[in-house]
Design a protein around this motif. Structure first.
Motif, PDB file in Angstrom:
ATOM      1  N   VAL A  40       0.846  -1.184   0.000  1.00 31.98           N
ATOM      2  CA  VAL A  40       0.000   0.000   0.000  1.00 31.98           C
ATOM      3  C   VAL A  40       0.892   1.249   0.000  1.00 31.98           C
ATOM      4  N   ALA A  41       0.508   2.214  -0.824  1.00 36.03           N
ATOM      5  CA  ALA A  41       1.148   3.530  -0.799  1.00 36.03           C
ATOM      6  C   ALA A  41       0.089   4.524  -0.317  1.00 36.03           C
ATOM      7  N   MET A  42       0.483   5.339   0.662  1.00 35.05           N
ATOM      8  CA  MET A  42      -0.476   6.311   1.187  1.00 35.05           C
ATOM      9  C   MET A  42       0.200   7.651   1.449  1.00 35.05           C
ATOM     10  N   HIS A  43      -0.566   8.701   1.217  1.00 36.21           N
ATOM     11  CA  HIS A  43      -0.168  10.024   1.662  1.00 36.21           C
ATOM     12  C   HIS A  43      -0.855  10.236   2.999  1.00 36.21           C
ATOM     13  N   TYR A  44      -0.195  10.973   3.884  1.00 35.41           N
ATOM     14  CA  TYR A  44      -0.753  11.151   5.218  1.00 35.41           C
ATOM     15  C   TYR A  44      -0.301  12.465   5.830  1.00 35.41           C
ATOM     16  N   LYS A  45      -1.095  12.912   6.800  1.00 34.44           N
ATOM     17  CA  LYS A  45      -0.699  14.006   7.692  1.00 34.44           C
ATOM     18  C   LYS A  45      -1.019  13.529   9.093  1.00 34.44           C
ATOM     19  N   LEU A  46      -0.023  13.568   9.960  1.00 37.42           N
ATOM     20  CA  LEU A  46      -0.163  13.115  11.337  1.00 37.42           C
ATOM     21  C   LEU A  46      -0.185  14.319  12.260  1.00 37.42           C
ATOM     22  N   THR A  47      -1.226  14.405  13.106  1.00 37.11           N
ATOM     23  CA  THR A  47      -1.336  15.495  14.071  1.00 37.11           C
ATOM     24  C   THR A  47      -1.634  14.938  15.459  1.00 37.11           C
ATOM     25  N   ASN A  48      -1.358  15.762  16.479  1.00 35.59           N
ATOM     26  CA  ASN A  48      -1.743  15.394  17.842  1.00 35.59           C
ATOM     27  C   ASN A  48      -3.084  16.059  18.154  1.00 35.59           C
ATOM     28  N   ASP A  49      -3.564  15.881  19.386  1.00 33.77           N
ATOM     29  CA  ASP A  49      -4.868  16.446  19.763  1.00 33.77           C
ATOM     30  C   ASP A  49      -4.892  17.968  19.710  1.00 33.77           C
TER      31      ASP A  49
END
Length: 160
Positions: free
Chosen positions: A9-18
């Motif tokens: 799987v190839a994915m674009h992502y943005k990871l954030t905290n609360d």
């Protein structure tokens, strides 16, 4: 094709905290490639990826226990400063590979005093609820070698 065990799987992502702080992102970079069902990404996100298709976009919050684990005070230790004499330039944030009762691990220097050095074996995101905004970019069959090795090979993956 649908995301299932042994699919690359190839994915674009943005990871954030609360707090909405961006902790990591693939923006402006190639997507992240991983092998579904082999623990290449955090468990909570891998579970959420199951059944998705190319082009799917979604946002999901992953509790700490399904991400990098809960913060464990037992992984924080005060070590006598004299045990670090071979490191005259010891600094906060330095990381060391150590052999522990739990096997090999990375610890970070959290505090330095004249008497002791506090090391911390928790992952930097332990205890943190994480939110991922994801777009599935590609899904393909994994090769037999990728499945045997448990990770993606070739372009955008692991190279031997």
């Amino acid at each position: 094709m649908t995301i299932a065990k042994n699919k690359v799987v190839a994915m674009h992502y943005k990871l954030t905290n609360d707090g909405g702080e961006v902790l990591d992102s693939s923006e402006g970079r190639d997507p992240l490639y991983y092998l579904q069902g082999h623990g290449n990404i955090i468990p909570g996100l891998e579970k959420e990826m199951e059944g998705k298709n190319v082009g799917d976009k979604f946002s999901v919050s992953i509790e700490a226990k399904d991400a990098y684990g809960e913060y464990d005070e037992g992984l924080v230790q005060n070590i006598p400063r004299e045990q670090f004499q071979q490191f005259p330039n010891l600094e906060l944030g330095m990381k060391f590979h150590i052999d522990s009762n739990f096997g090999p691990m990375v610890v970070k220097v959290d505090e330095i005093t004249d008497e002791h050095v506090t090391i911390n074996g928790n992952h930097e995101l332990a205890g943190v609820r994480l939110t991922f905004a994801v777009e599935v970019a590609e899904i393909r069959e994994a090769s037999e070698e990728e499945i045997a090795h448990g990770h993606v090979h070739g372009p955008h993956g692991h190279h031997h």
